[in-house]
Design a protein around this motif. Structure first.
Motif, PDB file in Angstrom:
ATOM      1  N   HIS A 177      14.535 -10.680 -28.202  1.00  0.00           N
ATOM      2  CA  HIS A 177      14.852 -11.806 -27.318  1.00  0.00           C
ATOM      3  C   HIS A 177      14.889 -11.464 -25.830  1.00  0.00           C
ATOM      4  O   HIS A 177      14.686 -12.331 -24.986  1.00  0.00           O
ATOM      5  CB  HIS A 177      16.184 -12.451 -27.727  1.00  0.00           C
ATOM      6  CG  HIS A 177      17.395 -11.732 -27.224  1.00  0.00           C
ATOM      7  ND1 HIS A 177      17.942 -10.629 -27.866  1.00  0.00           N
ATOM      8  CD2 HIS A 177      18.184 -11.941 -26.123  1.00  0.00           C
ATOM      9  CE1 HIS A 177      18.998 -10.217 -27.202  1.00  0.00           C
ATOM     10  NE2 HIS A 177      19.182 -10.980 -26.143  1.00  0.00           N
ATOM     11  N   LYS A 210       7.881 -19.709 -34.694  1.00  0.00           N
ATOM     12  CA  LYS A 210       9.336 -19.917 -34.753  1.00  0.00           C
ATOM     13  C   LYS A 210      10.053 -18.887 -33.886  1.00  0.00           C
ATOM     14  O   LYS A 210      10.946 -19.219 -33.103  1.00  0.00           O
ATOM     15  CB  LYS A 210       9.839 -19.803 -36.196  1.00  0.00           C
ATOM     16  CG  LYS A 210       9.648 -21.048 -37.035  1.00  0.00           C
ATOM     17  CD  LYS A 210      10.307 -20.862 -38.393  1.00  0.00           C
ATOM     18  CE  LYS A 210      10.180 -22.124 -39.236  1.00  0.00           C
ATOM     19  NZ  LYS A 210      10.857 -21.978 -40.553  1.00  0.00           N
ATOM     20  N   ILE A 214      12.230 -19.613 -30.450  1.00  0.00           N
ATOM     21  CA  ILE A 214      13.637 -19.209 -30.334  1.00  0.00           C
ATOM     22  C   ILE A 214      13.840 -18.427 -29.049  1.00  0.00           C
ATOM     23  O   ILE A 214      14.759 -18.706 -28.266  1.00  0.00           O
ATOM     24  CB  ILE A 214      14.049 -18.350 -31.549  1.00  0.00           C
ATOM     25  CG1 ILE A 214      14.124 -19.212 -32.809  1.00  0.00           C
ATOM     26  CG2 ILE A 214      15.413 -17.681 -31.300  1.00  0.00           C
ATOM     27  CD1 ILE A 214      14.315 -18.416 -34.095  1.00  0.00           C
ATOM     28  N   ASN A 229      16.153 -29.482 -27.519  1.00  0.00           N
ATOM     29  CA  ASN A 229      16.163 -28.495 -28.590  1.00  0.00           C
ATOM     30  C   ASN A 229      15.659 -29.067 -29.913  1.00  0.00           C
ATOM     31  O   ASN A 229      15.793 -28.448 -30.956  1.00  0.00           O
ATOM     32  CB  ASN A 229      17.589 -27.953 -28.787  1.00  0.00           C
ATOM     33  CG  ASN A 229      18.051 -27.140 -27.593  1.00  0.00           C
ATOM     34  OD1 ASN A 229      17.256 -26.535 -26.901  1.00  0.00           O
ATOM     35  ND2 ASN A 229      19.356 -27.150 -27.356  1.00  0.00           N
ATOM     36  N   LEU A 232      13.197 -26.926 -31.918  1.00  0.00           N
ATOM     37  CA  LEU A 232      13.583 -25.551 -32.202  1.00  0.00           C
ATOM     38  C   LEU A 232      13.949 -25.374 -33.674  1.00  0.00           C
ATOM     39  O   LEU A 232      14.544 -26.267 -34.280  1.00  0.00           O
ATOM     40  CB  LEU A 232      14.765 -25.142 -31.315  1.00  0.00           C
ATOM     41  CG  LEU A 232      14.430 -25.002 -29.837  1.00  0.00           C
ATOM     42  CD1 LEU A 232      15.698 -24.890 -29.005  1.00  0.00           C
ATOM     43  CD2 LEU A 232      13.538 -23.796 -29.584  1.00  0.00           C
ATOM     44  N   GLU A 235      17.055 -21.527 -37.186  1.00  0.00           N
ATOM     45  CA  GLU A 235      17.544 -20.176 -36.905  1.00  0.00           C
ATOM     46  C   GLU A 235      17.917 -19.984 -35.431  1.00  0.00           C
ATOM     47  O   GLU A 235      18.626 -19.037 -35.079  1.00  0.00           O
ATOM     48  CB  GLU A 235      16.476 -19.136 -37.285  1.00  0.00           C
ATOM     49  CG  GLU A 235      16.132 -19.076 -38.754  1.00  0.00           C
ATOM     50  CD  GLU A 235      15.063 -20.078 -39.173  1.00  0.00           C
ATOM     51  OE1 GLU A 235      14.668 -20.077 -40.347  1.00  0.00           O
ATOM     52  OE2 GLU A 235      14.615 -20.879 -38.318  1.00  0.00           O
ATOM     53  N   PHE A 236      17.443 -20.878 -34.584  1.00  0.00           N
ATOM     54  CA  PHE A 236      17.684 -20.764 -33.143  1.00  0.00           C
ATOM     55  C   PHE A 236      19.171 -20.683 -32.815  1.00  0.00           C
ATOM     56  O   PHE A 236      19.600 -19.863 -31.996  1.00  0.00           O
ATOM     57  CB  PHE A 236      17.067 -21.965 -32.418  1.00  0.00           C
ATOM     58  CG  PHE A 236      17.487 -22.106 -30.980  1.00  0.00           C
ATOM     59  CD1 PHE A 236      16.950 -21.286 -30.002  1.00  0.00           C
ATOM     60  CD2 PHE A 236      18.432 -23.053 -30.605  1.00  0.00           C
ATOM     61  CE1 PHE A 236      17.336 -21.407 -28.672  1.00  0.00           C
ATOM     62  CE2 PHE A 236      18.830 -23.179 -29.285  1.00  0.00           C
ATOM     63  CZ  PHE A 236      18.284 -22.350 -28.316  1.00  0.00           C
ATOM     64  N   GLN A 240      20.904 -17.679 -30.526  1.00  0.00           N
ATOM     65  CA  GLN A 240      21.423 -17.999 -29.201  1.00  0.00           C
ATOM     66  C   GLN A 240      22.933 -17.808 -29.135  1.00  0.00           C
ATOM     67  O   GLN A 240      23.454 -17.249 -28.153  1.00  0.00           O
ATOM     68  CB  GLN A 240      21.084 -19.438 -28.805  1.00  0.00           C
ATOM     69  CG  GLN A 240      21.449 -19.742 -27.362  1.00  0.00           C
ATOM     70  CD  GLN A 240      21.313 -21.207 -27.009  1.00  0.00           C
ATOM     71  OE1 GLN A 240      21.987 -22.068 -27.590  1.00  0.00           O
ATOM     72  NE2 GLN A 240      20.430 -21.505 -26.064  1.00  0.00           N
TER      73      GLN A 240
END
Length: 337
Positions: A177, A210, A214, A229, A232, A235-236, A240
């Protein structure tokens, strides 16, 4: 299977005698003397419902894993007890990570999942080696652990079944990320590092998209811009939330001042007030701002922005710790404490 106490006691006495030959002049074990993983692992793997046949008291006859470890540690010197505790934490973390990865299933067409994770970890270490400690590899490992933990708590609620590749998406998105973060961008080509890595690993297109969505939607600046969102993946939220949990509480305070120091930012100036009408552009600019103002402009806002129930619950304690810290900080700054 019944578990007898005697071997545990004898083993502890043996290790205590053996440790004496490996102590340094300070009385501490040599750094490379780590016998406890091999001993603690079988203790943890024993039948959790075993009983102690030597115990006459029926109420305390149940010999749980915790009791076994307590008996084992009671026969060791203090330093050795500490090392056993480290082994327990390490092995439990190893077990949870393996559960989160759901074995060695293949997420892409190239190699195993475990191999993909190892390569991602190496990529993180290489790409972030020049970052300051607020956004280093250790931050990524914490976010990964938090994300997998939150995902396990959210299973059956907002996340899909654990039979899907949900946990794999969570882990890979958490690991990758911060690669290409605008705050540390040295070259425009770095923005493509993650996508190129996923392609090289043969990650299927839907999973790759995906993960990329994210990562792209993670930033606080995007929330300020009102980015929707709706598109999205589920799993986002856990990824986050994990990143934001690491931005608050005791770790968040340490990271905040580390980043401020790395940018030579003023610690605190009572004449510079926090901005209340932040836009994405103003947030990214950060002109004439202090490190302490960052608490009011972002960190104290994160509790209310958590996406998952598990994240909201954990944020409560960390948020309260920051509030208490700021009260103390201002009192000390003004000479009142």
């Amino acid at each position: 299977m019944a578990f007898r106490r005697a071997p545990c006691v004898h083993l502890g006495v043996f290790l205590q005698l053996n440790m004496r030959s490996t102590l340094t002049s300070t009385g501490c074990p040599q750094p490379n003397f780590r016998p406890f993983h091999g001993i603690v692992r079988p203790l943890l793997s024993l039948n959790p419902f075993a009983t102690d046949p030597n115990d006459k008291d029926e109420q305390s006859k149940s010999f749980t894993r915790k009791k076994r470890l307590q008996v084992f540690q009671s026969n060791l010197p203090l330093q050795s007890r500490y090392q056993v505790s480290i082994s327990v934490c390490s092995l439990e973390r190893e077990k949870k990570l393996k559960q989160g990865r759901e074995g060695k299933r293949t997420i892409g067409s190239v190699g195993s999942w475990e191999e993909t994770v190892r390569k991602a970890e190496k990529l993180v270490e290489e790409a972030m080696k020049d970052n300051d400690a607020s956004h280093d590899a250790a931050h990524v490992w914490r976010v990964r652990d938090l994300a997998l933990s939150l995902a396990r708590e959210e299973q059956g609620l907002s996340l899909p079944s654990s039979n899907s590749n949900t946990m794999q998406i969570v882990e890979l998105a958490a690991l990758l990320h911060d690669i290409g973060d605008y705050k540390y961008l040295r070259d425009p080509s770095e923005e493509k590092i993650v996508e190129n890595f996923l392609d090289e690993e043969g990650i299927e297109e839907s999973t790759k998209m995906k993960i990329l969505r994210i990562i792209k939607g993670m930033g606080f600046k995007d929330e300020l811009a009102g980015s929707a969102n709706n598109d999205l993946p589920p799993e986002f939220g856990v990824v986050q939330d994990a990143d934001r949990l690491d931005a608050i509480g005791a770790i968040g305070i340490a990271r905040c001042f580390t980043f401020g120091g790395s940018r030579n930012r003023v610690l605190h100036d009572p004449n510079i007030q926090p901005r209340s009408d932040l836009s994405k552009e103003k947030y990214m600019k950060k002109d004439e701002q202090t490190t302490v103002n960052h608490f009011h402009e972002k960190l104290l806002q994160l509790k209310s922005l958590m996406k998952t129930k598990a994240g909201q619950k954990r944020a409560e304690r960390r948020h309260k710790f920051m509030e208490e810290f700021l009260v103390e900080f201002y009192e000390e700054w003004d000479g009142r404490a």
